[in-house]
Design a protein around this motif. Structure first.
Motif, PDB file in Angstrom:
ATOM      1  N   CYS B 277       0.572  -0.694  -0.059  1.00  0.00           N
ATOM      2  CA  CYS B 277       0.241   0.211  -0.404  1.00  0.00           C
ATOM      3  C   CYS B 277       0.582   1.304  -0.250  1.00  0.00           C
ATOM      4  CB  CYS B 277      -0.999  -0.028   1.053  1.00  0.00           C
ATOM      5  SG  CYS B 277      -1.828  -1.431   1.391  1.00  0.00           S
ATOM      6  N   GLU B 279       0.507   4.415  -1.388  1.00  0.00           N
ATOM      7  CA  GLU B 279       0.739   5.842  -1.364  1.00  0.00           C
ATOM      8  C   GLU B 279       0.461   5.553   0.109  1.00  0.00           C
ATOM      9  OE1 GLU B 279      -1.549   7.197  -4.254  1.00  0.00           O
ATOM     10  OE2 GLU B 279      -0.074   6.487  -6.477  1.00  0.00           O
ATOM     11  N   PHE B 303      -1.345  -4.879  -5.257  1.00  0.00           N
ATOM     12  CA  PHE B 303      -0.816  -3.229  -5.327  1.00  0.00           C
ATOM     13  C   PHE B 303      -2.370  -3.271  -4.036  1.00  0.00           C
ATOM     14  CE2 PHE B 303       1.766  -2.462  -8.338  1.00  0.00           C
ATOM     15  CZ  PHE B 303       3.010  -2.410  -7.633  1.00  0.00           C
ATOM     16  N   THR B 305      -4.403  -0.300  -2.325  1.00  0.00           N
ATOM     17  CA  THR B 305      -4.726   1.332  -1.420  1.00  0.00           C
ATOM     18  C   THR B 305      -5.253   1.896  -0.505  1.00  0.00           C
ATOM     19  OG1 THR B 305      -7.354   1.249  -1.616  1.00  0.00           O
ATOM     20  CG2 THR B 305      -6.038   1.444  -4.330  1.00  0.00           C
ATOM     21  N   ASN B 311      -5.056   8.182   1.777  1.00  0.00           N
ATOM     22  CA  ASN B 311      -4.626   7.472   0.045  1.00  0.00           C
ATOM     23  C   ASN B 311      -4.656   8.681  -0.287  1.00  0.00           C
ATOM     24  OD1 ASN B 311      -4.057   6.929  -1.914  1.00  0.00           O
ATOM     25  ND2 ASN B 311      -4.339   4.929  -1.453  1.00  0.00           N
ATOM     26  N   GLU B 319      -1.098   3.964  -7.798  1.00  0.00           N
ATOM     27  CA  GLU B 319      -0.008   2.781  -7.007  1.00  0.00           C
ATOM     28  C   GLU B 319       0.943   2.709  -7.704  1.00  0.00           C
ATOM     29  OE1 GLU B 319      -0.557   2.349  -3.508  1.00  0.00           O
ATOM     30  OE2 GLU B 319      -2.793   3.436  -3.550  1.00  0.00           O
TER      31      GLU B 319
END
Lengths: 445, 445
Positions: B277, B279, B303, B305, B311, B319
């Motif tokens: 994750c 971001e 990935f 979020t 985020n 991402e």
């Protein structure tokens, strides 16, 4: 009641003139190329009237974004070579491709694509350094883009120049042709402290001062470059440039990844502007610039995309979002580079860094009418609590609805008005096919 | 000639089934909910015919993207509190807001917004952990989204449960209700190694194994969490979970920022899936996960979020782009996490990490018809040299044109077909106004 040419309304207008203020149900009045007034719609509609009012429902109005460092024409090399070691990327792909393709027709078509991409992404001013700026200037002007165009100066012979003196002559001719233009601002762009001799740097500086134009250079992008300058001159690049008398508030330095604490102090003291090219620096594995330290020291920093061959797009909203998140992790401080400061970098600070702060970068009476409107009626921008946070962490370049540069509406409803986008894409496809055939044929051999 | 329900064409079809191959002028045939064939349009049109052919000019066709870790309903807290220290963010903003607002009606409307945002961004499967999954399941199914929904299990009492046993009972009821559904896959989500006792972890594991469902947990997100587990159990979290017998290929661990080399080996050996994750980890200043080391060790990583409160969007394309650039700089290697591997993480590897690899994540005959088509006729995606590079470094969520989930076209021309987007935005605005009045009123006092 004063008649004006245009009124741009927004549920929120963010003037970016220093305070954190947001004007709810705001408006910007535009007369000719200038902003005639900024305020609530109630205030504006009492003073101004216009036949041309751009609706503001579900819209945030901001100053146009500033791309403080790019090589626009490199869009035609977007994705030509990626995921490679820097030396292979440059020496086996980018330089040979430049050597083969750079010519006025290539630059004209490539800059047109770059300007289309930037305008649609809400960028209203870009600060460029490349070849054939004389060609790029016509294109930018035709499409209604504001540009600071730095004529490249470099010691080694290139495809188009025999050495620094020829570059400087060319730069002087370019300055004479374009100074005083409303959209195109000429500049002198000595490439870097490792590719320009002290003599070239000093002549560049003198030329810039003679005409009162800005200097644009690369500075401390890679560790290798710092080593090279240390070997050649016995000191690190910022100290070398400072001792040569080069640094001053008319200098924009791109990158500044490998600057020491002492050098950051010098940049601040000399009022040098810096372009933080975070995505390019990450992608080329150059490193992560000490942005928070630079801002804390009072250095004027804006965002630059760098060329699309190393990024791979010309998108300041994405630079802003990446930087605001990255520097929190790097400093281990979730309050670092807050949304308001990131938006300052993308607008007012960026304009100041490239010497355009008096003209653009904020919505103020008397400044140029460089205005963008963002459509926030989107799932990824709902609900709305803090408009700064939305602009930095969630908005995308594709949310840009309207773009006004110097009073001219160049993008509306996300569509480019100042050129035929289909034709631009067609030219890009044709060039792409030609370039691919040669470069990827050669790369494979 | 076999009649099929849908044929999706593309100038390029990227099946992501292991090789680097791109099928030029390709097509995917869909019968009911499954992929009936993948190949060049020439091959497909010899075997299949359909009244419903989606045009492929200027389009790249990919498997739908996988969001391997999120808390979908948190979209209603997007931007509610940013740029704050983690403790203040959580304890003074997010937890109190959750405590005040979480209820079935809130979850239903919030998940609808999240699913709309994700579908429009090309996400066809999301792996969730939150409250009231029983409500979210109906919404996801109605909008045609594939979801793995993990019922949260935590020791401390929450607004909706008195303790772990009640959570586990709720999880079992949820599993019984939804197992075997084509779109909704139930899972058990013990919150973390610091908020679940060994007994709770072991009961969660037993429940998951009883029904053959996946486990979803947070792991090594922050340095503080590692310290807490060390203090409580005398070992770091991965070693603790491994010794408890918790780890296995039915486990998805989100974050894994603070894992040691020894722990990475354990994750690989136990075939644990990881959601990177990036971001969220950057924005909360949690740190940067050793992604390249995990991939090199053979860990399955996709990935995630995370929730939109941290985020601030549900966008796997972003991402992917951030991670592919960031890890080059972190490892000082511009060849790290190349575009092809980044796209694998967003599709096939992500599906494998959440236990859905047999069903989705690539375009293969017999797999579910989870297909997206990207419009590449855009300035920022021109010219075209390498389609992987374009997808990772330049494409945006807004370039997604068509989305098919389980054979149903849910997005076309970038518009959501499976729900009324205006109504979703209206509900978000109303909730936003209510929440803002209370939270920002309270925060200001």
């Amino acid at each position: 009641m004063e008649r004006v040419d245009l009124i741009v309304r927004g549920d929120s207008v963010i003037p970016m003139e220093g305070s954190h203020s947001v004007i709810p149900d705001g408006a910007v009045a535009v007369k000719g190329s200038k902003i005639a007034g900024v305020g609530t719609y109630g205030e504006i509609s009492k003073k101004f009237e216009s036949d041309n009012v751009i609706a503001g429902e579900g819209r945030v109005v901001l100053p146009g974004l500033i791309n403080a460092h790019t090589h626009a024409a490199m869009v035609y090399m977007r994705g030509l070579a990626d995921d490679l070691p820097l030396k292979v990327w440059l020496e086996e792909h980018i330089w040979p491709a430049e050597n083969r393709w750079l010519a006025p027709e290539f630059i004209a078509d490539a800059v047109e694509l770059a300007v289309a991409e930037m305008l649609k992404a809400g960028i209203t001013t870009y600060n460029d350094m490349y070849f054939y700026e004389i060609v790029g200037a016509d294109v930018a002007k035709r499409l209604g883009m504001r540009a600071v165009l730095g004529v490249g100066v470099i010691d080694m012979p290139t495809k188009t120049t025999a050495g620094a003196d020829e570059c400087l002559e060319r730069a002087e001719r370019f300055i004479k042709k374009w100074r005083g233009d409303e959209l195109i601002t000429p500049a002198v762009a000595p490439h870097s402290s490792y590719s320009c001799s002290p003599d070239t740097l000093s002549k560049s500086k003198a030329l810039a001062e003679k005409y009162g134009v800005h200097l644009h250079t690369h500075l401390c992008e890679t560790e290798g470059e710092v080593e090279e300058v240390k070997k050649k001159h016995g000191k690190t690049p910022v100290i070398f440039l400072d001792e040569e008398g080069f640094l001053g508030e008319n200098v924009l330095a791109a990158h500044c990844v490998w600057v020491t604490e002492e050098e950051i102090e010098i940049l601040a003291r000399r009022k040098v502007g810096v372009a933080h090219c975070v995505e390019s620096n990450l992608k080329l594995a150059s490193g992560i610039a000490p942005l928070v330290e630079m801002l804390d020291a009072g250095v004027k920093v804006g965002f630059g995309t760098d060329g699309a061959a190393s990024n791979n797009d010309l998108n300041i909203m994405s630079e802003m979002s990446t930087a605001a998140k990255l520097h929190k992790a790097v400093t281990r401080d979730p309050t670092a580079l807050n949304a308001h400061d990131a938006l300052q970098m993308a607008t007012r600070w960026g304009a100041e860094a490239i010497g355009m702060g008096a003209l653009t970068g904020s919505l103020e009476e008397g400044k140029a009418a460089d205005i963008i409107s963002i459509d926030i009626e989107k799932p990824h921008l709902s609900p709305q609590y803090n408009i700064f946070s939305h602009m930095v962490y969630a908005a995308r370049a594709s949310d840009v609805d309207t773009v006004v540069v110097n009073g001219r509406v160049v993008v509306s409803g996300g569509k480019l008005l100042s050129a035929d986008e289909d034709e631009i894409l067609l030219k890009a496809r044709k060039w792409g096919e030609k370039i691919r055939a040669v470069e990827q044929g050669q790369a494979a051999s």
